[in-house]
Design a protein around this motif. Structure first.
Motif, PDB file in Angstrom:
ATOM      1  N   LEU A   8       7.893  -3.359 -18.511  1.00 53.93           N
ATOM      2  CA  LEU A   8       8.642  -3.629 -19.491  1.00 53.93           C
ATOM      3  C   LEU A   8       9.822  -4.567 -19.156  1.00 53.93           C
ATOM      4  N   MET A   9      10.287  -4.331 -17.982  1.00 53.73           N
ATOM      5  CA  MET A   9      11.446  -5.288 -17.723  1.00 53.73           C
ATOM      6  C   MET A   9      11.206  -6.449 -16.392  1.00 53.73           C
ATOM      7  N   GLY A  10       9.828  -6.022 -15.660  1.00 55.18           N
ATOM      8  CA  GLY A  10       9.880  -6.690 -14.485  1.00 55.18           C
ATOM      9  C   GLY A  10       9.959  -8.250 -14.334  1.00 55.18           C
ATOM     10  N   LYS A  11      10.808  -8.993 -13.946  1.00 51.98           N
ATOM     11  CA  LYS A  11      10.915 -10.328 -13.862  1.00 51.98           C
ATOM     12  C   LYS A  11      10.883 -11.075 -12.436  1.00 51.98           C
ATOM     13  N   HIS A  12      11.425  -9.943 -11.313  1.00 52.57           N
ATOM     14  CA  HIS A  12      11.834 -10.638 -10.287  1.00 52.57           C
ATOM     15  C   HIS A  12      10.885  -9.760  -9.294  1.00 52.57           C
ATOM     16  N   LYS A  13      10.081 -10.433  -8.406  1.00 52.28           N
ATOM     17  CA  LYS A  13       9.094  -9.867  -7.569  1.00 52.28           C
ATOM     18  C   LYS A  13      10.081  -9.254  -6.275  1.00 52.28           C
ATOM     19  N   LEU A  14       9.570  -7.954  -5.889  1.00 50.11           N
ATOM     20  CA  LEU A  14      10.320  -7.280  -4.562  1.00 50.11           C
ATOM     21  C   LEU A  14       9.565  -7.684  -3.243  1.00 50.11           C
ATOM     22  N   LEU A  15       8.652  -7.846  -2.991  1.00 50.01           N
ATOM     23  CA  LEU A  15       8.100  -8.354  -1.724  1.00 50.01           C
ATOM     24  C   LEU A  15       6.592  -8.958  -2.228  1.00 50.01           C
ATOM     25  N   PRO A  16       6.561 -10.095  -2.753  1.00 51.27           N
ATOM     26  CA  PRO A  16       5.547 -10.583  -3.312  1.00 51.27           C
ATOM     27  C   PRO A  16       4.183 -10.890  -2.434  1.00 51.27           C
ATOM     28  N   LEU A  83       4.247  -0.544   3.530  1.00 45.75           N
ATOM     29  CA  LEU A  83       3.369  -0.125   5.024  1.00 45.75           C
ATOM     30  C   LEU A  83       2.136  -0.190   4.708  1.00 45.75           C
ATOM     31  N   ALA A  84       1.436   0.571   3.843  1.00 44.42           N
ATOM     32  CA  ALA A  84       0.030   0.639   3.263  1.00 44.42           C
ATOM     33  C   ALA A  84      -0.355  -0.891   3.201  1.00 44.42           C
ATOM     34  N   SER A  85       0.209  -1.615   2.265  1.00 44.53           N
ATOM     35  CA  SER A  85      -0.200  -2.854   1.832  1.00 44.53           C
ATOM     36  C   SER A  85      -0.441  -3.871   3.010  1.00 44.53           C
ATOM     37  N   ALA A  86       0.348  -3.682   3.980  1.00 47.12           N
ATOM     38  CA  ALA A  86       0.664  -4.492   5.074  1.00 47.12           C
ATOM     39  C   ALA A  86      -0.876  -4.113   5.976  1.00 47.12           C
ATOM     40  N   VAL A  87      -1.043  -2.944   6.131  1.00 42.72           N
ATOM     41  CA  VAL A  87      -2.162  -2.412   6.856  1.00 42.72           C
ATOM     42  C   VAL A  87      -3.284  -2.775   6.102  1.00 42.72           C
ATOM     43  N   LYS A  88      -3.647  -2.851   4.851  1.00 48.17           N
ATOM     44  CA  LYS A  88      -4.631  -3.359   4.094  1.00 48.17           C
ATOM     45  C   LYS A  88      -4.842  -4.690   4.158  1.00 48.17           C
ATOM     46  N   ARG A  89      -3.837  -5.518   4.170  1.00 51.13           N
ATOM     47  CA  ARG A  89      -3.833  -6.947   4.008  1.00 51.13           C
ATOM     48  C   ARG A  89      -4.268  -7.523   5.506  1.00 51.13           C
ATOM     49  N   ALA A  90      -3.779  -6.825   6.491  1.00 55.92           N
ATOM     50  CA  ALA A  90      -4.166  -7.296   7.948  1.00 55.92           C
ATOM     51  C   ALA A  90      -5.514  -7.029   7.869  1.00 55.92           C
ATOM     52  N   HIS A  91      -6.304  -6.067   7.540  1.00 56.53           N
ATOM     53  CA  HIS A  91      -7.689  -5.875   7.521  1.00 56.53           C
ATOM     54  C   HIS A  91      -8.495  -6.451   6.385  1.00 56.53           C
ATOM     55  N   GLY A  92      -8.000  -7.217   5.601  1.00 55.80           N
ATOM     56  CA  GLY A  92      -8.764  -7.957   4.516  1.00 55.80           C
ATOM     57  C   GLY A  92      -9.093  -6.946   3.316  1.00 55.80           C
ATOM     58  N   ALA A  93      -8.272  -5.816   3.219  1.00 56.36           N
ATOM     59  CA  ALA A  93      -8.822  -5.067   1.990  1.00 56.36           C
ATOM     60  C   ALA A  93      -7.861  -4.946   0.798  1.00 56.36           C
ATOM     61  N   LYS A  94      -8.434  -4.571  -0.086  1.00 56.44           N
ATOM     62  CA  LYS A  94      -7.488  -4.592  -1.400  1.00 56.44           C
ATOM     63  C   LYS A  94      -7.121  -3.170  -1.579  1.00 56.44           C
ATOM     64  N   HIS A 103      -7.394   1.883  -9.007  1.00 55.01           N
ATOM     65  CA  HIS A 103      -6.181   2.198  -8.194  1.00 55.01           C
ATOM     66  C   HIS A 103      -6.629   2.564  -6.885  1.00 55.01           C
ATOM     67  N   GLY A 104      -7.890   2.299  -6.290  1.00 58.68           N
ATOM     68  CA  GLY A 104      -8.254   2.537  -5.155  1.00 58.68           C
ATOM     69  C   GLY A 104      -8.274   3.933  -4.661  1.00 58.68           C
ATOM     70  N   GLY A 105      -8.280   4.264  -3.458  1.00 65.41           N
ATOM     71  CA  GLY A 105      -8.861   5.320  -2.794  1.00 65.41           C
ATOM     72  C   GLY A 105      -7.706   6.411  -3.112  1.00 65.41           C
ATOM     73  N   VAL A 106      -7.850   7.719  -2.415  1.00 64.68           N
ATOM     74  CA  VAL A 106      -6.915   8.650  -2.394  1.00 64.68           C
ATOM     75  C   VAL A 106      -5.593   8.339  -1.429  1.00 64.68           C
ATOM     76  N   VAL A 107      -5.800   7.731  -0.467  1.00 63.46           N
ATOM     77  CA  VAL A 107      -4.712   7.116   0.243  1.00 63.46           C
ATOM     78  C   VAL A 107      -3.766   6.273  -0.474  1.00 63.46           C
ATOM     79  N   ASP A 108      -4.210   5.558  -1.358  1.00 68.60           N
ATOM     80  CA  ASP A 108      -3.410   4.521  -2.200  1.00 68.60           C
ATOM     81  C   ASP A 108      -2.398   5.408  -3.177  1.00 68.60           C
ATOM     82  N   ARG A 109      -2.984   6.450  -3.365  1.00 71.80           N
ATOM     83  CA  ARG A 109      -2.043   7.301  -4.165  1.00 71.80           C
ATOM     84  C   ARG A 109      -1.040   8.179  -3.481  1.00 71.80           C
ATOM     85  N   PHE A 110      -1.065   8.163  -2.232  1.00 76.15           N
ATOM     86  CA  PHE A 110      -0.254   9.127  -1.489  1.00 76.15           C
ATOM     87  C   PHE A 110       0.471   8.433  -0.479  1.00 76.15           C
ATOM     88  N   ASP A 111       0.702   6.963  -0.271  1.00 79.92           N
ATOM     89  CA  ASP A 111       0.859   6.110   0.770  1.00 79.92           C
ATOM     90  C   ASP A 111       2.437   6.400   0.723  1.00 79.92           C
TER      91      ASP A 111
END
Length: 130
Positions: A8-16, A83-94, A103-111
């Motif tokens: 609804l209000m997001g305009k500024h990216k946190l850690l793009p 942290l989870a995003s950094a691990v995924k990006r390091a391994h080339g996974a979305k 939404h991805g896997g179960v780990v994506d819901r609980f990171d």
């Protein structure tokens, strides 16, 4: 709630670079929402067992404990996602999996819980009776 405030209000990216869809507005909206419901929710839960309330949070300190936990969770929880995003990006996974489409896997819901659960445990163990 972060999602709702971000959409609804997001305009500024946190850690793009790590998580391009997370916004400052979503982060602040989630923090506000969590702080707003923390004390009433904990009070409601503890009314069901007055003995548990005395053991878990001490007498008369429910609001301060609820707000302390809410503040920590609001500020630190998103970094579990980063942290989870950094691990995924390091391994080339979305996503960590494909169990939940979009939404991805179960780990994506609980990171986020990976970061917050140890704090909540330690907080309750050492501060719960004070």
């Amino acid at each position: 709630m972060a999602y709702v405030f971000g959409i609804l209000m997001g305009k500024h990216k946190l850690l793009p670079r790590l998580s391009p869809k997370k916004t400052v507005e979503g982060f602040l909206g989630a923090a506000f929402s969590t702080m707003a419901v923390a004390a009433p929710l904990l009070n409601s839960m503890l009314k069901k067992s007055s003995e548990t309330a005395k053991v878990v949070v001490g007498e008369g300190k429910v609001t301060s404990h609820a707000l302390a936990m809410a503040a920590f969770v609001s500020l630190v929880s998103p970094f579990g996602g980063f942290l989870a995003s950094a691990v995924k990006r390091a391994h080339g996974a979305k996503d960590f999996g494909s169990l939940i489409p979009g939404h991805g896997g179960v780990v994506d819901r609980f990171d986020c819980q990976v970061v917050t659960a140890p704090f909540v445990y330690l907080y309750l163990k050492y501060m719960g009776d004070k």
